[in-house]
Design a protein around this motif. Structure first.
Motif, PDB file in Angstrom:
ATOM      1  N   ALA A 182       0.807  -1.221   0.000  1.00  0.00           N
ATOM      2  CA  ALA A 182       0.000   0.000   0.000  1.00  0.00           C
ATOM      3  C   ALA A 182       0.841   1.272   0.000  1.00  0.00           C
ATOM      4  CB  ALA A 182      -0.934   0.000   1.214  1.00  0.00           C
ATOM      5  N   ALA A 183       1.922   1.295   0.775  1.00  0.00           N
ATOM      6  CA  ALA A 183       2.680   2.534   0.978  1.00  0.00           C
ATOM      7  C   ALA A 183       4.041   2.553   0.285  1.00  0.00           C
ATOM      8  CB  ALA A 183       2.872   2.771   2.477  1.00  0.00           C
ATOM      9  N   GLY A 184       4.544   1.376  -0.099  1.00  0.00           N
ATOM     10  CA  GLY A 184       5.875   1.302  -0.683  1.00  0.00           C
ATOM     11  C   GLY A 184       6.964   1.094   0.352  1.00  0.00           C
ATOM     12  N   TYR A 185       6.575   1.036   1.620  1.00  0.00           N
ATOM     13  CA  TYR A 185       7.513   0.767   2.707  1.00  0.00           C
ATOM     14  C   TYR A 185       6.770   0.060   3.831  1.00  0.00           C
ATOM     15  CZ  TYR A 185       5.334   4.914   4.704  1.00  0.00           C
ATOM     16  OH  TYR A 185       4.424   5.827   5.163  1.00  0.00           O
ATOM     17  N   GLY A 221      20.745   8.934  14.591  1.00  0.00           N
ATOM     18  CA  GLY A 221      20.830   7.832  13.638  1.00  0.00           C
ATOM     19  C   GLY A 221      19.512   7.315  13.109  1.00  0.00           C
ATOM     20  N   ALA A 222      18.436   8.080  13.257  1.00  0.00           N
ATOM     21  CA  ALA A 222      17.126   7.620  12.775  1.00  0.00           C
ATOM     22  C   ALA A 222      17.104   7.573  11.250  1.00  0.00           C
ATOM     23  CB  ALA A 222      16.016   8.528  13.285  1.00  0.00           C
ATOM     24  N   LEU A 223      16.272   6.703  10.723  1.00  0.00           N
ATOM     25  CA  LEU A 223      16.015   6.612   9.286  1.00  0.00           C
ATOM     26  C   LEU A 223      14.772   7.437   8.994  1.00  0.00           C
ATOM     27  CD1 LEU A 223      16.578   5.090   6.521  1.00  0.00           C
ATOM     28  CD2 LEU A 223      14.811   3.493   7.287  1.00  0.00           C
ATOM     29  N   ARG A 224      14.860   8.317   7.993  1.00  0.00           N
ATOM     30  CA  ARG A 224      13.693   9.107   7.584  1.00  0.00           C
ATOM     31  C   ARG A 224      13.295   8.704   6.172  1.00  0.00           C
ATOM     32  NH1 ARG A 224      14.007  15.276   9.280  1.00  0.00           N
ATOM     33  NH2 ARG A 224      15.011  15.401   7.257  1.00  0.00           N
ATOM     34  N   LEU A 225      11.985   8.549   5.947  1.00  0.00           N
ATOM     35  CA  LEU A 225      11.451   8.126   4.654  1.00  0.00           C
ATOM     36  C   LEU A 225      10.502   9.176   4.102  1.00  0.00           C
ATOM     37  CD1 LEU A 225      10.335   4.492   5.604  1.00  0.00           C
ATOM     38  CD2 LEU A 225      12.498   5.151   4.593  1.00  0.00           C
ATOM     39  N   TRP A 226      10.536   9.345   2.776  1.00  0.00           N
ATOM     40  CA  TRP A 226       9.574  10.185   2.065  1.00  0.00           C
ATOM     41  C   TRP A 226       8.755   9.296   1.144  1.00  0.00           C
ATOM     42  CZ3 TRP A 226      14.231  11.827   3.699  1.00  0.00           C
ATOM     43  CH2 TRP A 226      14.300  13.080   4.326  1.00  0.00           C
ATOM     44  N   LEU A 251       7.771   9.267   7.615  1.00  0.00           N
ATOM     45  CA  LEU A 251       8.062   8.332   8.695  1.00  0.00           C
ATOM     46  C   LEU A 251       9.493   8.516   9.170  1.00  0.00           C
ATOM     47  CD1 LEU A 251       6.900   5.862  10.272  1.00  0.00           C
ATOM     48  CD2 LEU A 251       7.964   4.423   8.520  1.00  0.00           C
ATOM     49  N   THR A 252       9.691   8.440  10.474  1.00  0.00           N
ATOM     50  CA  THR A 252      11.013   8.428  11.087  1.00  0.00           C
ATOM     51  C   THR A 252      11.112   7.160  11.912  1.00  0.00           C
ATOM     52  OG1 THR A 252      11.124  10.841  11.139  1.00  0.00           O
ATOM     53  CG2 THR A 252      12.592   9.655  12.620  1.00  0.00           C
ATOM     54  N   VAL A 253      12.177   6.380  11.674  1.00  0.00           N
ATOM     55  CA  VAL A 253      12.324   5.052  12.281  1.00  0.00           C
ATOM     56  C   VAL A 253      13.581   5.028  13.141  1.00  0.00           C
ATOM     57  CG1 VAL A 253      12.572   2.579  11.810  1.00  0.00           C
ATOM     58  CG2 VAL A 253      11.258   4.028  10.234  1.00  0.00           C
ATOM     59  N   LEU A 254      13.423   4.687  14.417  1.00  0.00           N
ATOM     60  CA  LEU A 254      14.588   4.498  15.278  1.00  0.00           C
ATOM     61  C   LEU A 254      15.199   3.125  14.998  1.00  0.00           C
ATOM     62  CD1 LEU A 254      13.487   5.904  18.751  1.00  0.00           C
ATOM     63  CD2 LEU A 254      14.995   6.948  17.054  1.00  0.00           C
ATOM     64  N   PRO A 255      16.531   3.035  14.937  1.00  0.00           N
ATOM     65  CA  PRO A 255      17.200   1.774  14.614  1.00  0.00           C
ATOM     66  C   PRO A 255      17.353   0.841  15.813  1.00  0.00           C
ATOM     67  CG  PRO A 255      18.807   3.526  14.812  1.00  0.00           C
ATOM     68  CD  PRO A 255      17.458   4.163  15.006  1.00  0.00           C
ATOM     69  N   GLU A 267      11.658   3.910  -5.458  1.00  0.00           N
ATOM     70  CA  GLU A 267      10.557   4.846  -5.237  1.00  0.00           C
ATOM     71  C   GLU A 267      10.610   5.607  -3.923  1.00  0.00           C
ATOM     72  OE1 GLU A 267       6.802   2.909  -5.847  1.00  0.00           O
ATOM     73  OE2 GLU A 267       7.542   1.869  -7.630  1.00  0.00           O
ATOM     74  N   ILE A 268      11.238   5.057  -2.903  1.00  0.00           N
ATOM     75  CA  ILE A 268      11.180   5.653  -1.563  1.00  0.00           C
ATOM     76  C   ILE A 268      12.520   6.296  -1.193  1.00  0.00           C
ATOM     77  CG2 ILE A 268      10.759   5.214   0.889  1.00  0.00           C
ATOM     78  CD1 ILE A 268       8.265   4.853  -0.861  1.00  0.00           C
ATOM     79  N   PRO A 269      12.587   7.642  -1.250  1.00  0.00           N
ATOM     80  CA  PRO A 269      13.804   8.316  -0.802  1.00  0.00           C
ATOM     81  C   PRO A 269      13.929   8.201   0.720  1.00  0.00           C
ATOM     82  CG  PRO A 269      12.300   9.849  -1.904  1.00  0.00           C
ATOM     83  CD  PRO A 269      11.580   8.561  -1.720  1.00  0.00           C
ATOM     84  N   HIS A 270      15.165   8.125   1.176  1.00  0.00           N
ATOM     85  CA  HIS A 270      15.394   7.993   2.615  1.00  0.00           C
ATOM     86  C   HIS A 270      16.773   8.541   2.958  1.00  0.00           C
ATOM     87  CE1 HIS A 270      16.704   4.345   0.553  1.00  0.00           C
ATOM     88  NE2 HIS A 270      17.617   4.199   1.499  1.00  0.00           N
ATOM     89  N   GLU A 271      16.957   8.785   4.243  1.00  0.00           N
ATOM     90  CA  GLU A 271      18.250   9.244   4.747  1.00  0.00           C
ATOM     91  C   GLU A 271      18.468   8.701   6.146  1.00  0.00           C
ATOM     92  OE1 GLU A 271      18.642  13.477   5.356  1.00  0.00           O
ATOM     93  OE2 GLU A 271      16.772  13.593   6.470  1.00  0.00           O
ATOM     94  N   VAL A 272      19.735   8.636   6.524  1.00  0.00           N
ATOM     95  CA  VAL A 272      20.111   8.275   7.894  1.00  0.00           C
ATOM     96  C   VAL A 272      20.659   9.533   8.542  1.00  0.00           C
ATOM     97  CG1 VAL A 272      21.637   6.880   9.335  1.00  0.00           C
ATOM     98  CG2 VAL A 272      20.625   5.887   7.262  1.00  0.00           C
ATOM     99  N   LEU A 273      20.017   9.946   9.625  1.00  0.00           N
ATOM    100  CA  LEU A 273      20.466  11.133  10.353  1.00  0.00           C
ATOM    101  C   LEU A 273      21.766  10.828  11.102  1.00  0.00           C
ATOM    102  CD1 LEU A 273      17.036  12.336  11.767  1.00  0.00           C
ATOM    103  CD2 LEU A 273      18.293  13.247   9.794  1.00  0.00           C
ATOM    104  N   PRO A 274      22.567  11.847  11.417  1.00  0.00           N
ATOM    105  CA  PRO A 274      23.819  11.610  12.140  1.00  0.00           C
ATOM    106  C   PRO A 274      23.590  10.841  13.445  1.00  0.00           C
ATOM    107  CG  PRO A 274      23.764  13.839  11.295  1.00  0.00           C
ATOM    108  CD  PRO A 274      22.388  13.263  11.061  1.00  0.00           C
TER     109      PRO A 274
END
Length: 194
Positions: free
Chosen positions: A6-9, A138-143, A154-158, A170-177
């Protein structure tokens, strides 16, 4: 699988058993201490480069050489079959690496797509560090899509045992410092190019 469709993630806790996460973390820490990790880069072939302004981490590819690695690869195979049965993606091959972020390590916003061909279809991230909190960074952020310039959806704690799946192209993401060393497995299922 419903969330991925449904969401791609999708994010799920305890997909990776805690005991397996601990074993993989122990192996990764030993590799790190032995200097057996390589500085992570971006791109491939002639476009490959190491760019500390985009990504600061170290990696080592898994080859199934230990019992913990084989157990992880078996879990990935089970997930591949479930994803294919539900989403009909034709996933064929899986590759993955250990990834270690030092204090201050990060990975800027990106897609898990290598230029030139459709080679990564579904991304897999499994977290290995116990007792992770927001203070640790170090959270993962998704668009939702590559053109989305707004706030992440969405922001995901590791946290150890947590698994993230996403459509690679399709889903851009980043890892915060990260404010403490951060350890994970990053992998990708690919389609058969034959």
């Amino acid at each position: 699988m419903e969330q991925l469709a449904a969401a791609g993630y999708a994010v799920a806790d305890d997909i990776l058993p805690i005991g397996l996460a601990a074993s993989l973390r122990t192996e990764l820490l030993a590799l790190e201490a032995a200097g057996a990790l390589s500085v992570a880069g971006i791109g491939r072939e002639t476009a490959y480069r190491r760019d500390g302004d985009v990504r600061r981490a170290a990696i080592r590819w898994l080859d199934g050489g230990t019992a913990a690695e084989r157990e992880l690869l078996s879990l990935a195979e089970t997930l591949r079959r479930v994803i294919n049965a539900r989403l009909f993606l034709g996933l064929f091959d899986f590759e993955c690496n250990y990834i270690a972020y030092p204090i201050g390590g990060f990975y800027g916003r990106h897609l898990d797509r290598l230029q030139g061909e459709r080679n990564r279809v579904v991304s897999f991230i499994a977290y290995l560090d116990p007792d992770w909190t927001e203070v640790d960074g170090g959270a993962l952020r998704l668009w939702r899509d590559p053109d989305d310039a707004g706030e992440p959806v969405l922001t995901v704690l590791p946290r150890a045992g947590r698994v993230v799946l996403m459509l690679s192209e399709e889903i851009p993401h980043e890892v915060l410092p990260a404010n403490r060393p951060r350890h994970a497995i990053a992998g990708w299922w690919r389609i058969n190019r034959a």
